[in-house]
Scaffold this motif. Structure first.
Motif, PDB file in Angstrom:
ATOM      1  N   ALA A  56      28.146   6.799   1.918  1.00  0.00           N
ATOM      2  CA  ALA A  56      28.926   7.290   0.960  1.00  0.00           C
ATOM      3  C   ALA A  56      28.286   7.084  -0.399  1.00  0.00           C
ATOM      4  CB  ALA A  56      30.050   6.308   0.869  1.00  0.00           C
ATOM      5  N   ARG A  57      27.277   6.122  -0.676  1.00  0.00           N
ATOM      6  CA  ARG A  57      26.878   5.836  -1.803  1.00  0.00           C
ATOM      7  C   ARG A  57      24.958   6.009  -1.816  1.00  0.00           C
ATOM      8  NH1 ARG A  57      30.518   3.117  -4.901  1.00  0.00           N
ATOM      9  NH2 ARG A  57      32.286   2.148  -3.758  1.00  0.00           N
ATOM     10  N   THR A  58      24.662   6.621  -2.933  1.00  0.00           N
ATOM     11  CA  THR A  58      23.255   6.956  -2.759  1.00  0.00           C
ATOM     12  C   THR A  58      22.829   6.597  -4.175  1.00  0.00           C
ATOM     13  OG1 THR A  58      23.423   9.070  -3.357  1.00  0.00           O
ATOM     14  CG2 THR A  58      23.247   8.673  -1.083  1.00  0.00           C
ATOM     15  N   ASN A  59      21.353   6.258  -4.115  1.00  0.00           N
ATOM     16  CA  ASN A  59      20.710   5.822  -5.744  1.00  0.00           C
ATOM     17  C   ASN A  59      19.328   6.840  -5.622  1.00  0.00           C
ATOM     18  OD1 ASN A  59      22.169   3.334  -4.722  1.00  0.00           O
ATOM     19  ND2 ASN A  59      22.441   3.725  -6.829  1.00  0.00           N
ATOM     20  N   TYR A  60      18.910   7.140  -6.747  1.00  0.00           N
ATOM     21  CA  TYR A  60      17.576   7.645  -6.764  1.00  0.00           C
ATOM     22  C   TYR A  60      16.958   7.160  -8.167  1.00  0.00           C
ATOM     23  CZ  TYR A  60      19.420  10.913  -3.321  1.00  0.00           C
ATOM     24  OH  TYR A  60      20.183  11.479  -2.257  1.00  0.00           O
ATOM     25  N   VAL A  61      15.454   7.171  -8.127  1.00  0.00           N
ATOM     26  CA  VAL A  61      14.811   7.143  -9.225  1.00  0.00           C
ATOM     27  C   VAL A  61      14.793   8.032 -10.241  1.00  0.00           C
ATOM     28  CG1 VAL A  61      12.692   7.512  -8.428  1.00  0.00           C
ATOM     29  CG2 VAL A  61      12.643   5.927 -10.100  1.00  0.00           C
ATOM     30  N   VAL A  62      15.032   8.029 -11.303  1.00  0.00           N
ATOM     31  CA  VAL A  62      15.160   9.226 -12.220  1.00  0.00           C
ATOM     32  C   VAL A  62      13.998  10.231 -12.036  1.00  0.00           C
ATOM     33  CG1 VAL A  62      15.123   9.847 -14.685  1.00  0.00           C
ATOM     34  CG2 VAL A  62      16.277   7.935 -14.018  1.00  0.00           C
ATOM     35  N   SER A  63      13.071   9.774 -11.796  1.00  0.00           N
ATOM     36  CA  SER A  63      11.871  11.006 -11.476  1.00  0.00           C
ATOM     37  C   SER A  63      12.106  11.963 -10.515  1.00  0.00           C
ATOM     38  CB  SER A  63      10.547  10.300 -11.387  1.00  0.00           C
ATOM     39  OG  SER A  63      10.341   9.327 -10.213  1.00  0.00           O
ATOM     40  N   VAL A  64      12.987  11.608  -9.435  1.00  0.00           N
ATOM     41  CA  VAL A  64      13.018  12.183  -8.593  1.00  0.00           C
ATOM     42  C   VAL A  64      14.556  12.973  -8.122  1.00  0.00           C
ATOM     43  CG1 VAL A  64      11.455  11.108  -6.878  1.00  0.00           C
ATOM     44  CG2 VAL A  64      13.907  10.507  -6.612  1.00  0.00           C
ATOM     45  N   LYS A  65      15.415  12.661  -8.986  1.00  0.00           N
ATOM     46  CA  LYS A  65      16.838  12.813  -9.087  1.00  0.00           C
ATOM     47  C   LYS A  65      16.993  14.296  -9.076  1.00  0.00           C
ATOM     48  CE  LYS A  65      19.425   9.971 -10.812  1.00  0.00           C
ATOM     49  NZ  LYS A  65      20.190   8.993 -11.891  1.00  0.00           N
ATOM     50  N   GLY A  66      17.617  15.098  -8.376  1.00  0.00           N
ATOM     51  CA  GLY A  66      17.958  16.486  -8.439  1.00  0.00           C
ATOM     52  C   GLY A  66      16.799  17.144  -7.502  1.00  0.00           C
ATOM     53  N   ARG A  67      15.903  16.549  -7.210  1.00  0.00           N
ATOM     54  CA  ARG A  67      14.787  17.187  -6.364  1.00  0.00           C
ATOM     55  C   ARG A  67      15.065  16.563  -4.651  1.00  0.00           C
ATOM     56  NH1 ARG A  67       9.388  16.243  -7.091  1.00  0.00           N
ATOM     57  NH2 ARG A  67       9.861  14.454  -8.406  1.00  0.00           N
ATOM     58  N   PHE A  68      15.255  15.273  -4.589  1.00  0.00           N
ATOM     59  CA  PHE A  68      15.150  14.530  -3.477  1.00  0.00           C
ATOM     60  C   PHE A  68      16.522  14.162  -2.845  1.00  0.00           C
ATOM     61  CE2 PHE A  68      10.768  12.201  -3.708  1.00  0.00           C
ATOM     62  CZ  PHE A  68      10.101  13.246  -3.887  1.00  0.00           C
ATOM     63  N   THR A  69      16.751  14.291  -1.764  1.00  0.00           N
ATOM     64  CA  THR A  69      18.163  13.786  -1.252  1.00  0.00           C
ATOM     65  C   THR A  69      18.084  12.867  -0.057  1.00  0.00           C
ATOM     66  OG1 THR A  69      18.964  16.149  -1.737  1.00  0.00           O
ATOM     67  CG2 THR A  69      20.392  14.779  -0.121  1.00  0.00           C
ATOM     68  N   ILE A  70      18.550  11.904  -0.084  1.00  0.00           N
ATOM     69  CA  ILE A  70      18.523  11.013   1.240  1.00  0.00           C
ATOM     70  C   ILE A  70      19.788  11.066   1.897  1.00  0.00           C
ATOM     71  CG2 ILE A  70      19.877   9.128  -0.141  1.00  0.00           C
ATOM     72  CD1 ILE A  70      17.809   7.135   1.305  1.00  0.00           C
ATOM     73  N   SER A  71      19.718  10.897   3.293  1.00  0.00           N
ATOM     74  CA  SER A  71      20.846  11.278   4.277  1.00  0.00           C
ATOM     75  C   SER A  71      20.550  10.389   5.280  1.00  0.00           C
ATOM     76  CB  SER A  71      21.102  12.578   4.725  1.00  0.00           C
ATOM     77  OG  SER A  71      20.047  13.309   5.213  1.00  0.00           O
ATOM     78  N   ARG A  72      21.740  10.132   6.157  1.00  0.00           N
ATOM     79  CA  ARG A  72      21.487   9.487   7.208  1.00  0.00           C
ATOM     80  C   ARG A  72      22.243   9.949   8.596  1.00  0.00           C
ATOM     81  NH1 ARG A  72      22.692   3.724   5.844  1.00  0.00           N
ATOM     82  NH2 ARG A  72      22.158   3.254   8.244  1.00  0.00           N
TER      83      ARG A  72
END
Length: 122
Positions: A56-72
């Motif tokens: 339900a909660r995800t975090n991204y470093v600014v440099s990859v936000k909008g380009r990378f997606t984490i899922s499980r």
């Protein structure tokens, strides 16, 4: 034996995509938050993304936000990192690791994988 294994790295052109996988063995992955980290030669290892136990909660470093997606997919005991619009500065060894909750403090993570190389170059 507690183990995480990364896969899916390789050579890709700028603007291309890769999907990294982090597969767990020896423990049930849904008991843990999972983080992705990366380290380029001569640079410190940095946190890239993290996903909570439920997803339900995800975090991204600014440099990859909008380009990378984490899922499980807890049924498959696997966490993914979809990497789109890749840039040369994304070149690094990518690692996954497990923690009780997501944290940007790397010592909070255990069960580190061996890493998978991602190279972005034309």
């Amino acid at each position: 034996q507690l183990q995480l294994v990364e896969s899916g790295g390789g050579l890709v052109q700028p603007g291309g995509s890769l999907r990294l996988s982090c597969a767990a063995s020896g423990f049930t992955l849904d008991y843990y938050a999972i983080g992705w980290f990366r380290q380029a030669p001569g640079k410190e290892r940095e946190g890239v993304s993290c996903i909570s136990r439920s997803g339900a909660r995800t975090n991204y470093v600014v440099s990859v936000k909008g380009r990378f997606t984490i899922s499980r997919d807890n049924a498959k005991n696997t966490v993914y990192l979809q990497m789109n619009s890749l840039k040369p500065e994304d070149t690094a060894v990518y690692y996954c690791a497990a923690a009780s909750i997501c944290s940007w403090w790397q010592p909070d993570f255990g069960s580190w994988g061996q890493g998978t190389q991602v190279t972005v170059s034309s």
